[in-house]
Design an enzyme around this catalytic site. Structure first.
Site, PDB file in Angstrom:
ATOM      1  N   MET A  35       0.833  -1.204   0.000  1.00  0.00           N
ATOM      2  CA  MET A  35       0.000   0.000   0.000  1.00  0.00           C
ATOM      3  C   MET A  35       0.870   1.257   0.000  1.00  0.00           C
ATOM      4  O   MET A  35       0.397   2.360   0.291  1.00  0.00           O
ATOM      5  CB  MET A  35      -0.944   0.002   1.204  1.00  0.00           C
ATOM      6  CG  MET A  35      -1.935  -1.171   1.145  1.00  0.00           C
ATOM      7  SD  MET A  35      -3.475  -0.858   1.995  1.00  0.00           S
ATOM      8  CE  MET A  35      -2.884  -0.508   3.651  1.00  0.00           C
ATOM      9  N   GLY A  36       2.166   1.086  -0.301  1.00  0.00           N
ATOM     10  CA  GLY A  36       3.035   2.251  -0.387  1.00  0.00           C
ATOM     11  C   GLY A  36       3.503   2.736   0.967  1.00  0.00           C
ATOM     12  O   GLY A  36       3.406   2.019   1.968  1.00  0.00           O
ATOM     13  N   GLY A  41      10.934  -2.792   5.751  1.00  0.00           N
ATOM     14  CA  GLY A  41      10.143  -4.036   5.746  1.00  0.00           C
ATOM     15  C   GLY A  41       9.740  -4.398   4.331  1.00  0.00           C
ATOM     16  O   GLY A  41       9.924  -5.550   3.886  1.00  0.00           O
ATOM     17  N   HIS A  42       9.228  -3.421   3.595  1.00  0.00           N
ATOM     18  CA  HIS A  42       8.865  -3.674   2.201  1.00  0.00           C
ATOM     19  C   HIS A  42      10.111  -4.010   1.374  1.00  0.00           C
ATOM     20  O   HIS A  42      10.083  -4.907   0.534  1.00  0.00           O
ATOM     21  CB  HIS A  42       8.196  -2.436   1.596  1.00  0.00           C
ATOM     22  CG  HIS A  42       6.932  -1.999   2.278  1.00  0.00           C
ATOM     23  ND1 HIS A  42       6.877  -0.899   3.096  1.00  0.00           N
ATOM     24  CD2 HIS A  42       5.674  -2.506   2.268  1.00  0.00           C
ATOM     25  CE1 HIS A  42       5.638  -0.735   3.544  1.00  0.00           C
ATOM     26  NE2 HIS A  42       4.886  -1.705   3.070  1.00  0.00           N
ATOM     27  N   GLN A  66     -10.213  -2.631   2.220  1.00  0.00           N
ATOM     28  CA  GLN A  66      -9.698  -3.207   3.469  1.00  0.00           C
ATOM     29  C   GLN A  66      -9.666  -2.190   4.613  1.00  0.00           C
ATOM     30  O   GLN A  66      -9.090  -2.470   5.655  1.00  0.00           O
ATOM     31  CB  GLN A  66      -8.334  -3.866   3.248  1.00  0.00           C
ATOM     32  CG  GLN A  66      -7.197  -2.929   2.947  1.00  0.00           C
ATOM     33  CD  GLN A  66      -5.925  -3.693   2.595  1.00  0.00           C
ATOM     34  OE1 GLN A  66      -5.816  -4.275   1.520  1.00  0.00           O
ATOM     35  NE2 GLN A  66      -4.953  -3.726   3.501  1.00  0.00           N
ATOM     36  N   LYS A 154       4.964  -9.788   9.373  1.00  0.00           N
ATOM     37  CA  LYS A 154       4.401  -8.709  10.183  1.00  0.00           C
ATOM     38  C   LYS A 154       2.879  -8.850  10.251  1.00  0.00           C
ATOM     39  O   LYS A 154       2.268  -8.646  11.286  1.00  0.00           O
ATOM     40  CB  LYS A 154       4.812  -7.370   9.569  1.00  0.00           C
ATOM     41  CG  LYS A 154       4.014  -6.165  10.009  1.00  0.00           C
ATOM     42  CD  LYS A 154       4.457  -5.723  11.363  1.00  0.00           C
ATOM     43  CE  LYS A 154       3.787  -4.499  11.925  1.00  0.00           C
ATOM     44  NZ  LYS A 154       2.679  -3.933  11.259  1.00  0.00           N
ATOM     45  N   LEU A 189       8.630  -2.415  11.941  1.00  0.00           N
ATOM     46  CA  LEU A 189       8.399  -1.317  11.000  1.00  0.00           C
ATOM     47  C   LEU A 189       6.977  -1.384  10.460  1.00  0.00           C
ATOM     48  O   LEU A 189       6.474  -2.477  10.159  1.00  0.00           O
ATOM     49  CB  LEU A 189       9.392  -1.416   9.833  1.00  0.00           C
ATOM     50  CG  LEU A 189      10.664  -0.596   9.970  1.00  0.00           C
ATOM     51  CD1 LEU A 189      11.435  -0.939  11.210  1.00  0.00           C
ATOM     52  CD2 LEU A 189      11.547  -0.761   8.749  1.00  0.00           C
ATOM     53  N   ARG A 192       2.215   2.842   9.557  1.00  0.00           N
ATOM     54  CA  ARG A 192       1.402   3.545  10.556  1.00  0.00           C
ATOM     55  C   ARG A 192       2.236   4.036  11.745  1.00  0.00           C
ATOM     56  O   ARG A 192       1.714   4.816  12.550  1.00  0.00           O
ATOM     57  CB  ARG A 192       0.255   2.659  11.038  1.00  0.00           C
ATOM     58  CG  ARG A 192      -0.815   2.444   9.969  1.00  0.00           C
ATOM     59  CD  ARG A 192      -2.059   1.764  10.511  1.00  0.00           C
ATOM     60  NE  ARG A 192      -3.164   1.811   9.567  1.00  0.00           N
ATOM     61  CZ  ARG A 192      -3.543   0.795   8.784  1.00  0.00           C
ATOM     62  NH1 ARG A 192      -2.889  -0.357   8.831  1.00  0.00           N
ATOM     63  NH2 ARG A 192      -4.568   0.915   7.962  1.00  0.00           N
TER      64      ARG A 192
HETATM   65  P1  AMP Z   1       1.437  -2.900   3.487  1.00  0.00           P
HETATM   66  O1  AMP Z   1       2.026  -1.866   2.586  1.00  0.00           O
HETATM   67  O2  AMP Z   1       1.332  -2.491   4.903  1.00  0.00           O
HETATM   68  O3  AMP Z   1       0.163  -3.485   2.933  1.00  0.00           O
HETATM   69  O4  AMP Z   1       2.468  -4.095   3.500  1.00  0.00           O
HETATM   70  C1  AMP Z   1       2.887  -4.698   2.296  1.00  0.00           C
HETATM   71  C2  AMP Z   1       3.677  -5.935   2.618  1.00  0.00           C
HETATM   72  O5  AMP Z   1       4.823  -5.582   3.381  1.00  0.00           O
HETATM   73  C3  AMP Z   1       2.866  -6.932   3.456  1.00  0.00           C
HETATM   74  O6  AMP Z   1       3.129  -8.239   2.975  1.00  0.00           O
HETATM   75  C4  AMP Z   1       3.427  -6.713   4.833  1.00  0.00           C
HETATM   76  O7  AMP Z   1       3.320  -7.852   5.672  1.00  0.00           O
HETATM   77  C5  AMP Z   1       4.882  -6.398   4.527  1.00  0.00           C
HETATM   78  N1  AMP Z   1       5.486  -5.697   5.661  1.00  0.00           N
HETATM   79  C6  AMP Z   1       5.032  -4.569   6.263  1.00  0.00           C
HETATM   80  N2  AMP Z   1       5.810  -4.249   7.324  1.00  0.00           N
HETATM   81  C7  AMP Z   1       6.769  -5.202   7.390  1.00  0.00           C
HETATM   82  C8  AMP Z   1       7.862  -5.435   8.282  1.00  0.00           C
HETATM   83  N3  AMP Z   1       8.127  -4.637   9.303  1.00  0.00           N
HETATM   84  N4  AMP Z   1       8.639  -6.525   8.049  1.00  0.00           N
HETATM   85  C9  AMP Z   1       8.375  -7.355   7.012  1.00  0.00           C
HETATM   86  N5  AMP Z   1       7.351  -7.191   6.149  1.00  0.00           N
HETATM   87  C10 AMP Z   1       6.558  -6.128   6.323  1.00  0.00           C
END
Ligand code: AMP
Length: 285
Positions: A35-36, A41-42, A66, A154, A189, A192
């Site tokens: 989601m950018g 982590g990403h 979502q 995560k 990480l 939010r």
């Molecule tokens: P999001 O942008 O929050 O939808 O996350 C996109 C992807 O990045 C999802 O698969 C998350 O689980 C992963 N992600 C987000 N934060 C972390 C983190 N701290 N460590 C590893 N993966 C992460």
């Protein structure tokens, strides 16, 4: 690390043209839905994809389905340019940024719901969340048709929901779960985390510390209920406002686990002010 500008596509037609060309060349293709507001982590998912595929495509879509009516869809941090530059610098090959109509055109009427695990924990506290996630992930996987897709632990329950949906719908993709990337003080990480005030940021690592203390107590033979209660006390005493859930869970049913079964996971969601944090660790080291 390469510094090349990443190619951006915004339509499923352009995405498929690009991916078909790679496939014709015999390339193995990895997909990373996001989601950018990208962070390390990403980027760890980009590294994981680059380690096993020839081409890495990230997606950036803040998925309205979502978010609940009282959640942060409007205010969710968005910074397309910075995200694109960072992905290019990390060696991702393509960034798919569909607009809302490309994913949910007029008349869109289908939802993917993963019953059972999708109804527990996050599914209780964020009704409709997993249906939104499962619907968009199914669409992105069908649009891009990657060989591999990468998700973070995560969002541990989300990873399990995605595995379930790809099995149930026979989507031919290998799902990879990647370890949580944390700040030096242990805070997982998250996009939010930007919402946290300085005092809240100082308190935030207590969530992981409570999970570790929980795990240590279980290893010492303390009963699950007692260890969970003590962990909740640590979180609340640190200044968290509310705990949605914090306990030991069976990794296939997401029911609370009575004892240390193999793969059991300690999962938590708790509120720090108006920010909801989630975290998890394996119950066995
Ligand atoms: P999001 O942008 O929050 O939808 O996350 C996109 C992807 O990045 C999802 O698969 C998350 O689980 C992963 N992600 C987000 N934060 C972390 C983190 N701290 N460590 C590893 N993966 C992460």
């Amino acid at each position: 690390m390469s510094n090349s500008a990443i190619e951006i596509v915004r339509t499923v037609a352009d995405l498929r043209t690009r991916i078909s060309a790679w496939r014709a060349a015999g390339d193995r293709i990895g997909l990373i839905p996001t989601m950018g507001s990208l962070h390390e982590g990403h980027f760890s998912l980009v590294a994981a994809s680059r380690a096993v595929t020839d081409r890495t495509c990230a997606t950036l879509f803040v998925n309205p389905k979502q978010f609940g009516p009282n959640e942060d869809f409007e205010t969710y941090p968005r910074d397309e340019k910075t995200d694109a530059a960072a992905l290019g610098a990390r060696g991702a090959d393509l960034l798919y940024i569909p607009d809302r109509d490309e994913i949910y055109p007029d008349g869109f009427a289908t939802a993917v719901t993963v019953a059972g695990i999708g109804d527990k924990l996050e599914g209780v506290f964020r009704p409709g969340f997993f249906t939104g996630v499962a619907t968009v992930v199914a669409k992105l996987l069908l649009q891009a048709a990657p060989d591999d897709a990468f998700f973070g632990e995560k969002d541990f329950q989300q990873l399990c929901v995605v595995r379930r949906l790809t099995q149930d719908l026979n989507i031919p993709v290998e799902i990879h779960g990647c370890a949580i990337v944390r700040e030096a003080d242990g805070l997982a990480l998250s996009s939010r985390n930007a919402y946290l005030s300085a005092p809240e940021r100082a308190i935030a690592p207590t969530l992981q510390q409570a999970l570790i203390s929980f795990r240590d107590k279980l290893q010492d033979g303390v009963a699950v209920g007692d260890a969970a209660e003590q962990a909740r006390e640590i979180v609340l005493a640190a200044g968290f406002a509310k705990i949605d859930y914090l306990s030991l869970y069976d990794p296939t049913t997401f029911e609370e686990a009575g004892d240390l079964t193999p793969g059991a996971r300690i999962l938590a969601a708790a509120w720090l002010g108006t920010t909801r944090l989630i975290d998890n660790i394996p119950a066995q080291i």
